[in-house]
Design a protein around this motif. Sequence first.
Motif, PDB file in Angstrom:
ATOM      1  N   GLY A 168      43.274  51.254  39.782  1.00 32.52           N
ATOM      2  CA  GLY A 168      41.446  51.678  40.349  1.00 32.52           C
ATOM      3  C   GLY A 168      41.178  52.049  39.072  1.00 32.52           C
ATOM      4  N   SER A 169      39.191  52.135  38.581  1.00 32.88           N
ATOM      5  CA  SER A 169      39.110  52.510  37.904  1.00 32.88           C
ATOM      6  C   SER A 169      38.427  53.726  38.017  1.00 32.88           C
ATOM      7  CB  SER A 169      37.522  52.121  37.268  1.00 32.88           C
ATOM      8  OG  SER A 169      37.194  51.805  36.574  1.00 32.88           O
ATOM      9  N   VAL A 203      44.076  46.891  35.900  1.00 29.41           N
ATOM     10  CA  VAL A 203      44.899  46.436  36.079  1.00 29.41           C
ATOM     11  C   VAL A 203      43.890  45.884  37.149  1.00 29.41           C
ATOM     12  CG1 VAL A 203      47.074  44.984  37.353  1.00 29.41           C
ATOM     13  CG2 VAL A 203      47.081  47.079  36.394  1.00 29.41           C
ATOM     14  N   THR A 204      42.994  45.561  37.902  1.00 32.76           N
ATOM     15  CA  THR A 204      41.849  45.612  38.676  1.00 32.76           C
ATOM     16  C   THR A 204      41.105  45.315  37.961  1.00 32.76           C
ATOM     17  OG1 THR A 204      42.126  47.451  40.348  1.00 32.76           O
ATOM     18  CG2 THR A 204      40.675  45.903  40.730  1.00 32.76           C
ATOM     19  N   ILE A 205      40.318  45.225  36.478  1.00 31.60           N
ATOM     20  CA  ILE A 205      39.532  44.710  35.952  1.00 31.60           C
ATOM     21  C   ILE A 205      40.132  43.754  35.769  1.00 31.60           C
ATOM     22  CG2 ILE A 205      38.964  45.567  33.657  1.00 31.60           C
ATOM     23  CD1 ILE A 205      38.169  48.405  33.618  1.00 31.60           C
ATOM     24  N   LEU A 206      41.047  43.583  34.588  1.00 38.01           N
ATOM     25  CA  LEU A 206      41.384  42.488  34.700  1.00 38.01           C
ATOM     26  C   LEU A 206      41.717  40.977  35.684  1.00 38.01           C
ATOM     27  CD1 LEU A 206      43.302  40.419  32.629  1.00 38.01           C
ATOM     28  CD2 LEU A 206      45.495  41.132  33.549  1.00 38.01           C
ATOM     29  N   LEU A 226      48.129  49.338  47.118  1.00 51.26           N
ATOM     30  CA  LEU A 226      48.108  49.101  45.734  1.00 51.26           C
ATOM     31  C   LEU A 226      47.775  47.594  45.039  1.00 51.26           C
ATOM     32  CD1 LEU A 226      49.922  51.689  44.055  1.00 51.26           C
ATOM     33  CD2 LEU A 226      47.658  52.051  43.959  1.00 51.26           C
ATOM     34  N   ILE A 227      48.803  46.721  45.612  1.00 56.17           N
ATOM     35  CA  ILE A 227      49.101  45.408  45.434  1.00 56.17           C
ATOM     36  C   ILE A 227      48.100  44.604  45.969  1.00 56.17           C
ATOM     37  CG2 ILE A 227      50.316  43.056  45.563  1.00 56.17           C
ATOM     38  CD1 ILE A 227      52.654  44.450  45.323  1.00 56.17           C
ATOM     39  N   GLY A 228      47.134  45.600  47.228  1.00 58.55           N
ATOM     40  CA  GLY A 228      46.610  44.473  47.673  1.00 58.55           C
ATOM     41  C   GLY A 228      45.130  44.793  47.092  1.00 58.55           C
ATOM     42  N   LEU A 229      45.109  46.172  46.321  1.00 58.06           N
ATOM     43  CA  LEU A 229      43.908  46.889  45.836  1.00 58.06           C
ATOM     44  C   LEU A 229      43.579  45.435  44.507  1.00 58.06           C
ATOM     45  CD1 LEU A 229      41.306  48.506  45.158  1.00 58.06           C
ATOM     46  CD2 LEU A 229      43.115  50.228  44.184  1.00 58.06           C
ATOM     47  N   VAL A 230      45.120  45.524  43.348  1.00 55.15           N
ATOM     48  CA  VAL A 230      44.611  44.628  42.742  1.00 55.15           C
ATOM     49  C   VAL A 230      44.597  43.182  42.798  1.00 55.15           C
ATOM     50  CG1 VAL A 230      45.609  43.616  40.813  1.00 55.15           C
ATOM     51  CG2 VAL A 230      46.179  45.922  41.245  1.00 55.15           C
ATOM     52  N   ILE A 231      44.926  43.005  43.918  1.00 55.61           N
ATOM     53  CA  ILE A 231      44.730  41.381  44.806  1.00 55.61           C
ATOM     54  C   ILE A 231      43.216  41.517  45.160  1.00 55.61           C
ATOM     55  CG2 ILE A 231      45.049  39.891  46.286  1.00 55.61           C
ATOM     56  CD1 ILE A 231      46.810  39.576  43.618  1.00 55.61           C
ATOM     57  N   LEU A 288      39.995  39.936  42.499  1.00 58.28           N
ATOM     58  CA  LEU A 288      40.175  38.289  41.794  1.00 58.28           C
ATOM     59  C   LEU A 288      38.473  38.362  43.308  1.00 58.28           C
ATOM     60  CD1 LEU A 288      44.052  37.294  42.386  1.00 58.28           C
ATOM     61  CD2 LEU A 288      42.531  37.194  40.569  1.00 58.28           C
ATOM     62  N   PRO A 289      38.881  38.124  44.346  1.00 61.33           N
ATOM     63  CA  PRO A 289      38.038  37.840  44.994  1.00 61.33           C
ATOM     64  C   PRO A 289      36.564  38.545  44.668  1.00 61.33           C
ATOM     65  CG  PRO A 289      39.416  39.076  46.486  1.00 61.33           C
ATOM     66  CD  PRO A 289      39.566  38.754  45.614  1.00 61.33           C
ATOM     67  N   ILE A 290      36.438  39.903  44.080  1.00 59.11           N
ATOM     68  CA  ILE A 290      35.532  40.787  43.606  1.00 59.11           C
ATOM     69  C   ILE A 290      34.536  39.402  42.558  1.00 59.11           C
ATOM     70  CG2 ILE A 290      34.629  42.894  42.217  1.00 59.11           C
ATOM     71  CD1 ILE A 290      36.014  44.268  44.167  1.00 59.11           C
ATOM     72  N   GLY A 291      35.800  39.201  41.259  1.00 59.70           N
ATOM     73  CA  GLY A 291      35.601  38.649  40.383  1.00 59.70           C
ATOM     74  C   GLY A 291      35.049  37.848  40.695  1.00 59.70           C
ATOM     75  N   ILE A 292      35.195  36.911  42.030  1.00 61.28           N
ATOM     76  CA  ILE A 292      34.541  35.558  41.646  1.00 61.28           C
ATOM     77  C   ILE A 292      33.076  35.532  43.465  1.00 61.28           C
ATOM     78  CG2 ILE A 292      34.734  33.877  44.414  1.00 61.28           C
ATOM     79  CD1 ILE A 292      37.983  34.001  43.876  1.00 61.28           C
ATOM     80  N   VAL A 293      33.258  36.046  43.639  1.00 59.58           N
ATOM     81  CA  VAL A 293      31.837  36.948  44.439  1.00 59.58           C
ATOM     82  C   VAL A 293      30.861  37.047  42.962  1.00 59.58           C
ATOM     83  CG1 VAL A 293      29.998  38.490  45.257  1.00 59.58           C
ATOM     84  CG2 VAL A 293      32.274  37.952  46.344  1.00 59.58           C
ATOM     85  N   ILE A 294      31.058  38.279  42.088  1.00 56.83           N
ATOM     86  CA  ILE A 294      29.918  38.226  41.196  1.00 56.83           C
ATOM     87  C   ILE A 294      30.191  37.335  39.994  1.00 56.83           C
ATOM     88  CG2 ILE A 294      30.264  39.485  38.546  1.00 56.83           C
ATOM     89  CD1 ILE A 294      31.912  41.779  39.911  1.00 56.83           C
ATOM     90  N   GLY A 295      30.641  35.874  39.211  1.00 53.44           N
ATOM     91  CA  GLY A 295      31.003  34.646  39.670  1.00 53.44           C
ATOM     92  C   GLY A 295      30.243  33.934  39.945  1.00 53.44           C
TER      93      GLY A 295
END
Length: 479
Positions: free
Chosen positions: A21-22, A31-34, A154-159, A162-169
């Motif tokens: 997380g951040s 890792v989540t930022i990446l 934790l792995i679910g949080l990182v994965i 990706l959809p967070i980035g998709i929405v922002i995009g």
Amino acid sequence: MLRRYVTTEAFNLWPQWLTAGSEKCQILIAVTILAVSLGLVAGWTSPYLAKFTYKEGDIYITDYEASWVASFLPMGRIFGAICGSLSVEYFGSKVSLVMTGLPLMASWICMIFTTTAIGLYMFRILSGTSMGMFIACFPIFIGEISTARIRGALIGLVINGLPIGIVIGNIMGPQMSSKWFGVISLLLTSIFLLTFPCLPKSPYYLIRRNSMENASKSLRFYHRKTNVIEEMNEIKIFINETRVENFRERLKLMAEPNIRSAFLIIIILCFFMQFSGLNSIIFYMEIIMRKAKVTFIAPATVVIIVSSIGIIYGWLAIYAIDRYGRKLLLIISSSSVTISMIIIGIHFLLLSRGYDSEMLQPVPVISMIMFMMICFGLTTVPSTLLSELFPVILKSIAGFIASFVSALFAFISSKTFQPLMDLVTIQYIFFIYGSIMVLCVLYTIFFVPETKGKTLKEIQVLLMEENRNTNRRNQTEED
């Protein structure tokens, strides 16, 4: 008393959550930022492919060129899978994740200055390379620094990054030029490269390199108030039990029934994930909404709404995966995707038969909302299992194979979408995806093991027991 216990447990596990997380934005770091940065790559696709092919952007490309822009991302993932697995083997999962950010930075620089389809191809190949490395590296790193109790979450949080980035995009795409999209994304990737190197390497990697003092510090950082000596001894035993001296011995280890089963499970789940329509839907969603004659709401807005709902599903998965198990999430996710593909296939079939498109407009939107249940299990569970099913010495090979086959399947799926649409019409593509998802449900029920709450060593024992039971059943049937 219970409240005090929960508070203590949460405090002891915060470094593991912090890694995924951040601290600065209190939601995402490291890792989540990446993952968010890579999600921006995927989120870029839908709005800009629609802009560029409909001559609404600063670049014009044909439908043929657009299909290559979409498919070059998974093609780059194939190369990234090779780079990522080699990097994990020689430098460890943490350093490999740092290296993952470098081609992503180069891709955003390319995006900022490109004005042609060739530049878009380079942008997608470089970002795909980064994504391939990420998929090969991050489950290994998270699996090695986390406890069994919260590994899946934790792995679910990182994965879910990706959809967070998709929405922002999806939100940024309709509002700005591709150049400014690249500038903002480059800044986010730079934040990752400035923060993540400060974290310790995984204790498994350090013990394999006989760096016991650093391994002890790593355990103290990630596992607060743990019995460091006892845990280091357990890791040493686990590593020694699976240690091999050369590549031939690794191949011999890979031939063992429990390891073969693990590889088969990962490969089949990667196939189902990519041929669910994952990349085709995400990359072409706005174009699909336009072809579905959705006008009561702007297609670009539909994409934003649907992608946002995907985030909610992803957060629900973080809560559920370590409480209700991997199999249940996979079954629910695959069943929902099956129904959504059948619904939208019927929608396009009715449109082709001349039914009133005005009455049918809500149908594709509902279908896309159901499809995003893919974030609840089908995109999360394979990465979780990848971090759990393999001994330490095979994790780099497992990461390579998973990332490589996933990228290969993604390339085939995304590249064939446009040709199949021209060949068999769009409704039958969705019927094909739905049929594949029916098989995914059945495979999950009968063949995917439940690893919830088990240590990495216990999971190896579970796989061996399941193989023994299968052999006994086969022997009984032969007799």
